[in-house]
Write a protein that holds these residues in place. Sequence first.
Motif, PDB file in Angstrom:
ATOM      1  N   LEU A   1       0.675  -1.458   0.040  1.00 38.86           N
ATOM      2  CA  LEU A   1      -0.020  -0.137   0.032  1.00 38.86           C
ATOM      3  C   LEU A   1       0.923   1.241   0.118  1.00 38.86           C
ATOM      4  N   TRP A   2       2.061   1.173   0.691  1.00 37.90           N
ATOM      5  CA  TRP A   2       3.024   2.453   0.593  1.00 37.90           C
ATOM      6  C   TRP A   2       3.358   2.632  -0.872  1.00 37.90           C
ATOM      7  N   THR A   3       3.801   1.459  -1.421  1.00 35.54           N
ATOM      8  CA  THR A   3       4.356   1.934  -3.041  1.00 35.54           C
ATOM      9  C   THR A   3       3.264   2.673  -3.579  1.00 35.54           C
ATOM     10  N   VAL A   4       1.766   2.274  -3.492  1.00 29.84           N
ATOM     11  CA  VAL A   4       0.668   2.697  -4.374  1.00 29.84           C
ATOM     12  C   VAL A   4       0.693   4.206  -4.008  1.00 29.84           C
ATOM     13  N   ILE A   5       0.597   4.449  -2.531  1.00 34.17           N
ATOM     14  CA  ILE A   5       0.290   5.659  -1.871  1.00 34.17           C
ATOM     15  C   ILE A   5       1.645   6.773  -2.429  1.00 34.17           C
ATOM     16  N   MET A   6       2.825   6.315  -2.435  1.00 38.01           N
ATOM     17  CA  MET A   6       3.965   7.037  -2.871  1.00 38.01           C
ATOM     18  C   MET A   6       4.041   7.444  -4.304  1.00 38.01           C
ATOM     19  N   LEU A   7       3.387   6.460  -5.072  1.00 38.56           N
ATOM     20  CA  LEU A   7       3.205   6.785  -6.677  1.00 38.56           C
ATOM     21  C   LEU A   7       2.313   7.745  -7.120  1.00 38.56           C
ATOM     22  N   VAL A   8       1.171   7.495  -6.176  1.00 29.55           N
ATOM     23  CA  VAL A   8      -0.023   8.709  -6.310  1.00 29.55           C
ATOM     24  C   VAL A   8       0.581  10.023  -5.844  1.00 29.55           C
ATOM     25  N   TYR A   9       1.199  10.035  -4.839  1.00 23.60           N
ATOM     26  CA  TYR A   9       1.669  11.123  -4.091  1.00 23.60           C
ATOM     27  C   TYR A   9       2.747  11.915  -5.081  1.00 23.60           C
ATOM     28  N   ASN A  10       3.507  11.188  -5.616  1.00 23.90           N
ATOM     29  CA  ASN A  10       4.487  11.863  -6.557  1.00 23.90           C
ATOM     30  C   ASN A  10       3.931  12.294  -7.931  1.00 23.90           C
ATOM     31  N   ILE A  11       2.975  11.667  -8.257  1.00 25.77           N
ATOM     32  CA  ILE A  11       2.242  12.129  -9.695  1.00 25.77           C
ATOM     33  C   ILE A  11       1.500  13.490  -9.258  1.00 25.77           C
ATOM     34  N   GLU A  12       1.112  13.413  -8.128  1.00 29.61           N
ATOM     35  CA  GLU A  12       0.269  14.884  -7.642  1.00 29.61           C
ATOM     36  C   GLU A  12       1.317  15.945  -7.404  1.00 29.61           C
ATOM     37  N   GLN A  13       2.392  15.568  -6.610  1.00 24.76           N
ATOM     38  CA  GLN A  13       3.478  16.601  -6.589  1.00 24.76           C
ATOM     39  C   GLN A  13       4.131  16.961  -7.866  1.00 24.76           C
ATOM     40  N   ALA A  14       4.034  16.142  -8.821  1.00 22.85           N
ATOM     41  CA  ALA A  14       4.725  16.551 -10.211  1.00 22.85           C
ATOM     42  C   ALA A  14       3.773  17.619 -10.925  1.00 22.85           C
ATOM     43  N   PHE A  15       2.182  17.316 -10.842  1.00 26.39           N
ATOM     44  CA  PHE A  15       1.460  18.166 -11.460  1.00 26.39           C
ATOM     45  C   PHE A  15       1.284  19.583 -10.725  1.00 26.39           C
ATOM     46  N   ASN A  16       1.291  19.418  -9.374  1.00 26.37           N
ATOM     47  CA  ASN A  16       1.322  20.511  -8.637  1.00 26.37           C
ATOM     48  C   ASN A  16       2.378  21.455  -8.866  1.00 26.37           C
ATOM     49  N   ASN A  17       3.645  20.811  -9.000  1.00 30.42           N
ATOM     50  CA  ASN A  17       4.793  21.779  -9.356  1.00 30.42           C
ATOM     51  C   ASN A  17       4.709  22.320 -10.883  1.00 30.42           C
ATOM     52  N   ILE A  18       4.164  21.656 -11.726  1.00 27.70           N
ATOM     53  CA  ILE A  18       3.658  22.236 -13.154  1.00 27.70           C
ATOM     54  C   ILE A  18       2.878  23.470 -12.854  1.00 27.70           C
ATOM     55  N   TRP A  19       1.904  23.245 -12.209  1.00 27.77           N
ATOM     56  CA  TRP A  19       0.693  24.224 -11.971  1.00 27.77           C
ATOM     57  C   TRP A  19       0.869  25.406 -11.038  1.00 27.77           C
ATOM     58  N   GLN A  20       2.187  25.203 -10.439  1.00 31.88           N
ATOM     59  CA  GLN A  20       2.621  26.112  -9.343  1.00 31.88           C
ATOM     60  C   GLN A  20       1.697  26.246  -8.179  1.00 31.88           C
ATOM     61  N   VAL A  21       0.959  24.969  -7.580  1.00 35.00           N
ATOM     62  CA  VAL A  21      -0.026  24.732  -6.707  1.00 35.00           C
ATOM     63  C   VAL A  21       0.788  24.180  -5.665  1.00 35.00           C
ATOM     64  N   LYS A  22       0.905  25.238  -4.492  1.00 36.02           N
ATOM     65  CA  LYS A  22       1.607  24.883  -3.081  1.00 36.02           C
ATOM     66  C   LYS A  22       0.664  24.208  -2.041  1.00 36.02           C
ATOM     67  N   LYS A  23      -0.654  24.171  -2.194  1.00 34.26           N
ATOM     68  CA  LYS A  23      -1.477  23.713  -1.485  1.00 34.26           C
ATOM     69  C   LYS A  23      -1.746  22.027  -1.587  1.00 34.26           C
ATOM     70  N   PRO A  24      -1.416  21.058  -1.038  1.00 39.80           N
ATOM     71  CA  PRO A  24      -1.990  19.790  -1.714  1.00 39.80           C
ATOM     72  C   PRO A  24      -3.450  19.385  -1.037  1.00 39.80           C
ATOM     73  N   ARG A  25      -3.968  18.300  -1.666  1.00 40.86           N
ATOM     74  CA  ARG A  25      -5.142  17.744  -1.352  1.00 40.86           C
ATOM     75  C   ARG A  25      -5.279  17.486   0.107  1.00 40.86           C
ATOM     76  N   SER A  26      -6.385  17.849   0.733  1.00 40.47           N
ATOM     77  CA  SER A  26      -6.747  17.241   2.041  1.00 40.47           C
ATOM     78  C   SER A  26      -6.601  15.691   2.185  1.00 40.47           C
ATOM     79  N   LEU A  27      -6.502  15.184   3.421  1.00 39.37           N
ATOM     80  CA  LEU A  27      -6.434  13.814   3.373  1.00 39.37           C
ATOM     81  C   LEU A  27      -7.696  13.297   2.994  1.00 39.37           C
ATOM     82  N   PHE A  28      -8.770  13.858   3.374  1.00 41.13           N
ATOM     83  CA  PHE A  28     -10.073  13.156   3.061  1.00 41.13           C
ATOM     84  C   PHE A  28     -10.242  13.089   1.707  1.00 41.13           C
ATOM     85  N   ARG A  29      -9.804  14.327   1.096  1.00 40.32           N
ATOM     86  CA  ARG A  29     -10.002  14.271  -0.311  1.00 40.32           C
ATOM     87  C   ARG A  29      -9.219  13.330  -1.247  1.00 40.32           C
ATOM     88  N   THR A  30      -8.035  13.333  -0.673  1.00 36.55           N
ATOM     89  CA  THR A  30      -7.093  12.364  -1.360  1.00 36.55           C
ATOM     90  C   THR A  30      -7.533  10.718  -1.226  1.00 36.55           C
TER      91      THR A  30
END
Length: 439
Positions: A128-157
């Motif tokens: 499960l940790w490997t899956v979560i890390m993949l999803v987290y890395n994808i979201e971080q890469a897209f947020n970096n592209i879009w200059q978004v500094k605020k990540p999703r909340s835990l519930f929304r994730t």
Amino acid sequence: MGERIKRLVDFLKVGIWTVDRHDVSPVRYIVYEVIRKLLLAIECFTTKRMIDSAGYLTYSTLLAIVPIMAVLFAVARGFGYNKYIEEWFRDLLSSQPQAADIIVGFVNSYLVHTKSGVFLGIGLIVMLWTVIMLVYNIEQAFNNIWQVKKPRSLFRTITDYMGMFLLAPVIIVVSSGLSIFMATVAGETDRIALLGPVMRCLIAVMPYVFMSAVFVALYVFMPNTKVKFRCALFPGILAGVAMQGLQLFYIHSQIWVSSYNAIYGSFAALPLFMLWVQISWIICLFGAELCYASQNFEDFAFRAGTDEISHRYRLMMSVMLMSHICRRFEKGEKPYTALELRMITNIPIRVTQDLLYDLTRIHMISEVTCDEKGEDSVYQPAEDLQRLTVGALIDRMEAYGKWSFNLNTSGCDRVAWTRVLRARADYLDEQRNVLLKEL
């Protein structure tokens, strides 16, 4: 020839950015706008080091692909659609049949051992940790592209990605069923002069449509910000066509692959699959950069970031934004959004968002988000308007950060240092008498 190339390079560097809508024909202006967006996407792709992002996404994908496919296969088996999922996965990796066989074998072995209870406990947590890390890395890469500094909340994730895992098998099964239906209809109507070729053409186009739809959905929903569908449509189609082109390239380069297999044997499936995954992520991230460039295109202003702006000018722009926010709050009217502040002040939207984020960090303003993705975020003062002064803004902006250096201050008791510190204190006291709402 050399002079023409030099003129073309100079035009792409400078001339194309100064072309106005009224200077050329509408068709040529559209062509210039497309070229400018491509140049901006390439520039952002290189300066943000997206190749490195594709590298660690490749590593995360290799770790998480078996657990992810195991979840998809398990959900599909629950509905009796596991055969369609496996066929879809093998079609997706048609250019990598050896890798597909190995992954499917791992997935089946994983499901068998999970049913017997071998992978429960620590093994399940690691997967499960490997899956979560993949999803987290994808979201971080897209947020970096879009200059978004605020990540999703835990519930929304949790809700977003659980919904994705549950819907993915259904979508795959529906698309597989649609492909089978169209193939059946094409076989029955093959003798009809017009309908047969049309159905064959539709079957040939279906993989491109499906892959493009996947990328468009990824570009719209993955970043934690509002992405316009029209801005994601062309990059999604471009990425989908490029992915299918990559598939065709791997399929039609079997001579090279065969020689590679002769050298590395069965081990050749791993590096070839890694190369395919990395190129796929490069295509995906470049499409995301193009989507970002399409939505935030502002000629030269687009290229300006807060890192390139002097501290004095950042202070002035911050004071301008705060004055508009405070005056609107004093009137009791609806707070401004980032886009409304950009229209009033003419500050580029990217710079406006960065400055608003800084003002939020120093507790000058508060961000009120009505939607989880921040599309309706508004900004209002964080304190009493009588306490929000120019001096308070300057003091907080200059003081924000870490003070962890052990400086030698033994000479700060000299007369000159005393005069400097007193002059600065007098300057801030004078600026604290200027309310931001009065500007």
